[in-house]
Each structure stands twice: as C-alpha cells, then as structure tokens.
Design an enzyme around this catalytic site. Sequence first.
Site, PDB file in Angstrom:
ATOM      1  N   ARG A 272      41.182  34.827  45.739  1.00  0.00           N
ATOM      2  CA  ARG A 272      41.695  35.100  44.534  1.00  0.00           C
ATOM      3  C   ARG A 272      42.228  36.545  44.580  1.00  0.00           C
ATOM      4  O   ARG A 272      43.081  36.963  43.861  1.00  0.00           O
ATOM      5  CB  ARG A 272      40.559  35.048  43.481  1.00  0.00           C
ATOM      6  CG  ARG A 272      39.614  36.234  43.301  1.00  0.00           C
ATOM      7  CD  ARG A 272      38.759  35.753  42.036  1.00  0.00           C
ATOM      8  NE  ARG A 272      39.683  35.569  40.998  1.00  0.00           N
ATOM      9  CZ  ARG A 272      38.996  35.342  39.773  1.00  0.00           C
ATOM     10  NH1 ARG A 272      37.734  35.041  39.771  1.00  0.00           N
ATOM     11  NH2 ARG A 272      39.776  35.128  38.707  1.00  0.00           N
TER      12      ARG A 272
ATOM     13  N   ASP B 217      40.256  33.181  34.987  1.00  0.00           N
ATOM     14  CA  ASP B 217      39.518  31.868  35.464  1.00  0.00           C
ATOM     15  C   ASP B 217      40.056  30.679  34.572  1.00  0.00           C
ATOM     16  O   ASP B 217      40.618  30.820  33.258  1.00  0.00           O
ATOM     17  CB  ASP B 217      38.156  31.923  35.325  1.00  0.00           C
ATOM     18  CG  ASP B 217      37.503  32.840  36.338  1.00  0.00           C
ATOM     19  OD1 ASP B 217      38.229  32.928  37.352  1.00  0.00           O
ATOM     20  OD2 ASP B 217      36.336  33.046  36.199  1.00  0.00           O
ATOM     21  N   GLU B 218      39.950  29.597  34.942  1.00  0.00           N
ATOM     22  CA  GLU B 218      40.645  28.258  34.346  1.00  0.00           C
ATOM     23  C   GLU B 218      39.934  28.230  32.801  1.00  0.00           C
ATOM     24  O   GLU B 218      40.396  27.663  31.858  1.00  0.00           O
ATOM     25  CB  GLU B 218      40.563  27.089  35.190  1.00  0.00           C
ATOM     26  CG  GLU B 218      38.989  26.647  35.099  1.00  0.00           C
ATOM     27  CD  GLU B 218      39.011  25.355  36.122  1.00  0.00           C
ATOM     28  OE1 GLU B 218      40.028  24.400  35.729  1.00  0.00           O
ATOM     29  OE2 GLU B 218      38.339  24.909  36.931  1.00  0.00           O
TER      30      GLU B 218
ATOM     31  N   GLU C 190      32.644  38.556  43.778  1.00  0.00           N
ATOM     32  CA  GLU C 190      33.937  38.827  43.845  1.00  0.00           C
ATOM     33  C   GLU C 190      34.569  39.808  43.121  1.00  0.00           C
ATOM     34  O   GLU C 190      35.122  40.976  43.353  1.00  0.00           O
ATOM     35  CB  GLU C 190      34.952  37.718  44.214  1.00  0.00           C
ATOM     36  CG  GLU C 190      35.372  37.108  42.863  1.00  0.00           C
ATOM     37  CD  GLU C 190      34.355  36.204  42.276  1.00  0.00           C
ATOM     38  OE1 GLU C 190      34.884  35.643  41.262  1.00  0.00           O
ATOM     39  OE2 GLU C 190      33.415  36.251  42.915  1.00  0.00           O
ATOM     40  N   ASP C 191      33.952  39.768  41.733  1.00  0.00           N
ATOM     41  CA  ASP C 191      34.718  40.531  40.795  1.00  0.00           C
ATOM     42  C   ASP C 191      34.051  42.084  40.561  1.00  0.00           C
ATOM     43  O   ASP C 191      34.336  43.051  40.430  1.00  0.00           O
ATOM     44  CB  ASP C 191      34.593  39.945  39.351  1.00  0.00           C
ATOM     45  CG  ASP C 191      33.078  39.328  38.966  1.00  0.00           C
ATOM     46  OD1 ASP C 191      32.386  39.494  39.941  1.00  0.00           O
ATOM     47  OD2 ASP C 191      32.981  38.763  37.908  1.00  0.00           O
TER      48      ASP C 191
ATOM     49  N   ARG D 153      24.371  38.284  41.498  1.00  0.00           N
ATOM     50  CA  ARG D 153      24.824  39.511  40.926  1.00  0.00           C
ATOM     51  C   ARG D 153      24.041  40.904  41.424  1.00  0.00           C
ATOM     52  O   ARG D 153      24.592  41.942  41.862  1.00  0.00           O
ATOM     53  CB  ARG D 153      25.172  39.404  39.540  1.00  0.00           C
ATOM     54  CG  ARG D 153      26.283  38.583  39.154  1.00  0.00           C
ATOM     55  CD  ARG D 153      26.884  38.707  37.865  1.00  0.00           C
ATOM     56  NE  ARG D 153      28.087  37.919  37.489  1.00  0.00           N
ATOM     57  CZ  ARG D 153      29.277  38.268  37.792  1.00  0.00           C
ATOM     58  NH1 ARG D 153      29.523  39.514  38.280  1.00  0.00           N
ATOM     59  NH2 ARG D 153      30.488  37.429  37.433  1.00  0.00           N
TER      60      ARG D 153
END
Length: 759
Positions: free
Chosen positions: A539, A555-556, A643-644, A715
């Site tokens: 992404r 995000d979807e 990733e974020d 996380r």
Amino acid sequence: MQTRKKYIFLTFLASCLLVFFFGGDQLRHFAFFSGRKAKARRHWPHWTDRSLLKSFADPEELQRDGDPSLLSPRERQAAWLSVYKSSRCRMETCFDFSRCEKHGFKVFTYPRERGQPVSESYGKILSSIERSRYHTLNPEEACLFVLSIDTLDRDHLSGQYVRNVDEKIRGFPLWNGGRNHLIFNLYSGTWPSYTGDLGFDIGQAILAKASFDTESFRPGFDISIPLFPKDHPQRGGERGWLYQDSVPPKKKYLLVFKGKRYLTGIGSGTRNALHHIHNGKDIISLTTCKHGKDWEKHKDTRCDKDNVDYEKFDYQELLHNSTFCIVPRGRRLGSFRFLEALQAACIPVLLSDGWELPFAEAIDWGKAAVVGSERLLLQIPSAVRCIHPERVLAFQQQTQFLWDAYFSSVDKIVHTTLEIIKDRLFPHRSRSRFLWNALPGGLLVLPDFSTHLGDFPFYYLQHGSSPSKKFTAFIRAVSQAGSLSQPILRLIQAVSGSQYCAQILVLWSCEKPPPPSWKWPQTTVPLTIIQGRRKLSDRFFPFEAIQTDAVLSLDEHTSLSTSEVDFAFVVWRSFPERIVGFPTQSHFWDPEQGRWGYTSKWTNELSIVLTAAAFYHRYYHSLFTEYLPAGLRELVDGLAACEDILMNVLVAAVTKLPPIKVTQRKQHKEVLAQQAECRDGAAGTPPPGQRSPSAPHSAPAQSKGSAGSRRFSQRQDCLNQLADWFGYMPLVSSQLRLDPVLFKDQVSVLRKKYPRLEK
C-alpha cells in the site's frame, strides 16, 4: 655617430634600471645571481610598542610551529607521498564505474575472520553498513568494498593497532590495488609528528579519515569524517540541546574553552596562547597541563595557577551557557570537542589551520561555524562580538540541524559517507548543496525520486510554490472475488464526488482475481484496479499511476463523506509535509513494563494517524520503499497491524512534527475480520512455515485470546521494534485538532462552508 652611440648607451642603461627595479625580486631567486640560492626567510614586523606587548613566539619558533622536532612542509609531503602512492587519484582515474551500472550502488563488507580483533567503533561502522539498504552479501553485485580489518587506529603505540595490514590485504582476491575500496580511519601517525602515515599502502582506495589535512586530502575522491568517541551511539543518538523553533535565551558567556594545554610538541603553540583571551567575565579560557605521565617534568610557571582555575568550572555547564566554543587543534587537527559543541548549540570557533572540515564537499560550514586562524587568535573575541544576534540564532539553529542530520550517531556518519560517494557516481541524480544544508537533510532526500525542489513536500515555501490541487484516492481492498462489499461502493461514490479528486486507484490484495469492470461503480473520475502482491507494504509502494502530490490512503471499510474528504484535503495543502487524517491513536512510555505502550482510546493526545483514512505526500511512498531497509518492510509484512505505525514513525523521523487530526462525523472502528475475507494467502499473514513475531506481553486479561487482543499485542510489539531500530522514539505527540470555521457554532448553516460535517 657619437650621438648615436650615446643614445644606445642611455637606452641600455635605462633598460637595466627597469629590470632591476621591476624584476629584481625574481632575479634574486636564480643561483647565478647570488652564487647560491638564498634561504627563504619570513620577515616579521617590528612593532614600535614591542616593549609593552609580550611576544608569543620568536620568528625562528614560528617557522616550525614552536618545535624543532617537527617536520618541515617538504618533509611532510615526502612522508605523505610514501604512503599515498596514488596521490593524484580521482573518481575518473581510480574507480571502476562499470561495477555500479548493473546492480546500482551496493556495498560489500569483507567477512570477519575468526580471532581478528575489531574495536568497538569499527564494529559499529561495519554494523551500520550491514544494516543499510546498500549492503549486499554477494561481492559480484558490489560497487564498493569495505575491509573487515580494523583500520581506525593507526598509531603504532596504541593497543588497537593492527599489524601487517599490507600483507593481509594483498592476499585478498578482491583488493585489486585498492580500487573501489573504502577505508575508514580516525587516528593516524604517532608522537611526536603525528603525520598521516597509516602504516600501509592504501593504493587506489577512497580514504574516509578524521583530522584530514588539506595538503594530503584528494578533492572529489577522499572524504573527511568527524572524530567521534567510542561511546558514540550506533543509531538514533541524543537530540541537540536547542529545541526546534525555540529561541535560545541570552547565554552567560560569549566565548569559552576548557581543555588540555600541551607544553611541547605539535599543537602546543595554539593552546599555550589561549590564556591571553581569558577575561574571567564573558570569555572563559581554561587550560590544564596536568595530563600525561611526565607533565611535571615539563611544566612551566603557569601550570599551577592554570590547574587551580581549571577546577573552578564544569565543562558541561560552560557548553550549556556559552554562545561560542573555541575548538582548537590538539595533537591532530580534529577533536571530540567539535561534535560536543555542535550538539550543545555552541557555535564552534575553529582554530585548526589546514583542517579539511568533515563532509565539506556537501556541508556549508560557513552557516554553522566560525573558521578562524591560529595566527590571529587575539582577533577572535572582537570578531565574534561583531556577529549580529539574528545571525547568531541562525548559526545555532544550523548547528542543531547538522548535528541531528549527519553527526548524532555512527549510522548517520557512515550513511552520509556512502551517500556522498553515490552522488559522485551518479552526478545527474545527485543532491544539490541546498538539499544537503536544509531540512530535512541530504540523507532523507532521495535524488532517485527527483532533483527538482518542487517535487518534495519540504520546500514549497522556499520554492515559492504549492502542492497540486488534486489528489489520488488509494483504496486497499481485500474483499472476496466476485462481489464487492457495500462499504467500498459507498466509499468510492463519496470520494469520487470530491471536487479535488483526480483519480481512484484500488489495490487488490487477494490471490483471487478482482471483480470484472462492469461490477465496479460508475464514477466521474478514472477508476483503476492494481493487482498487488498480497503484502501489507504494497500500500506504500511508489506506483507510477500516482501522479498527484497528495495521496488519500483508505481501507475498504472506511466510512467518509465528501465534505470530510474536501475539508481534510484543504488542511493537507497547508501542511503538505505531514500526515493529515481522521482516526488517531497514541503511544506512551510504560515505566512498569520498561517499554513503549500503545493505546487506541480517545484521549487529548495523539501521535499516530491511521492510514485507513489519511492524506500524505506521494514522496513518502518512495521513502518507505527505497529508504527503509528490507528488514523493516519484512517486519511490516509479518505483522498484520504494523504498516500504518511504520509510516507514521517514518514521517515523524523526517519532519520532527506530529500528524494532524481533522474533525470526523463518526468514530473510526478498525475492522478485524477483513483479513479473513481473503483466503489462500491473505494479505498480512506470514507465508506457510513462518511464524509472526509474538509480543513480549499480552493485552489485558479480559480480552486475551480475542482477535482484538492479538492485534493490540502486535501493534505494541511493532512499536517497540521500530523504536529499537531507529534508536529512539520518533513519534511526536500533539493535542491539536483542526475543525472548519464556525464548526458547531450557533449560527446559520448558510454561513458555514462544511455544514454536512455536523450532521
């Protein structure tokens, strides 16, 4: 006839007089004019008030810097040529560019031999290279080679001196006369002359050396590095003492020095004269001769008094409370004091004639240091008093930038060295001097992305431009093939309705193919489907399809309205270097666990904006993919919720600023089930046979075993691993949220630009 002879004689006489008056100095240099070459001697002025001024040195002493045992310039040159046989090396003549054409700029470190001693500092240098994105394990791919033999300390009286280096390197099949090799050195030569002798022939190797002399430095080939202590941090490093955007208070002292005084030998002349500028008020210059084994044998009449005064002041206190710090030469040209002054925001006043300053090829030291002359020591106080306060502040701010960007850790020193070499190899894609000397620094500006200032998010103000007026929506989808979820359909409609939307890209992260085009909604902007590699790091891949400066990452299952998107984009254009978004979370230090904690609770502080709904500059895609080493991206792909956090950590490390939260109608909820919708190798799950790293401690007991607990644990584990890799915690906390003007004020909705945000 007599008259003609008379005129010829007068003409000849006049010519002789002209030659004597205008060319006599040159004629006197010929042997036939004086019978032998006259010995060159400087003529020093005779002052009329000589009886009132105490002389620093006699002319004979000045000829050889006060020590008859020192080498003359010709002798130093001969000694240098005996070591640097390839003294005329340039990149064009002593470097094989063809090795770098196929695989790019890759660096190979020789494998360490068993039983081979390696100092702590050299171990850090090798580790920095091996952790960098340029390292390769295959010598066939390498463009540059670094020896595993410790060459930092080449003083043969030192306990870390490695012997028989010449014999060892000649046995290496890759040595090739030193071609395409990089050699690091901190200490060269030994008492009493401390020449640049390394004790072995470097051949055609590039020399990265501390205390580099301008006479032996090969411009455009060698690199001058700073002298750093063995306890210099591997990565991260301490921050500078002057916080960003803060105005320092008026310091107690104008100019300070506290250090050793050498009674004899090289470097003694300058330090012996420092007491002349001490006034005990705003200029403090303290020296001590109480060092070394036989200092009492050589001590002079000043030693006892100097030693007493020396103990009255604390060195760290002087650094904190002085505007300028004198950095004189020691036995060698460089000293640890240089980096100490930079970190303390104490403007260095350099008294080291002939020193090639660290990274001077890239760094403009005229903006951060005062370069003085050892011969003009008495003029230093008046010179620094004349510097305007505004320029003093600019000097101090630049010292902090340079310290943080290039000198605060061994990693940064080594990576700066490598980046300078890379810029030489690819001059058409090299950084300008402006990029090296302006925030965020040359290491964080990738010339492979662009060499135009307007393409980066940091220079819009200096460049007099602004980001593009459109954005690209980038939606990561993991829905099952053959059907589209209702949330993604509503999200596409809301985003495409924005007046600022240029295109929508959908990253399909499933092994199964995406739905056919007729099942996707009709939009007023182009809609493109990109097949991903089923990795979470995809992404943030710099896809060529992203042409706008701004990227809206989604995000979807994100729920946003068109008004929310419009307002967030307007805010981002005012802060293009930051992440601007909706859902936020924060980090904190847990003293009981001794590690960083992570919380998704709504508090007054935030440090993370989730990329499930956030704007940022497309340059961060390139920085994420090309700047970060492969190990960090593998960490992201192994943890399903990292990733974020890594993107937020990266942006904070670059900007030293927190993200910005904008108002949102609904509270964001992370959808935990979305990873399960994509079967047969879902994105975010490790490949078969590999285990995802487990967190050191689990979430609270009431939620153990749940999907939320595992995500929370991952996380926290991710956050601590990133802090360990960077060497510090880059995230910056903030209490700022931006709302539209008149938001929720009791006025007519007709006066509000974004009334739908309140519904």
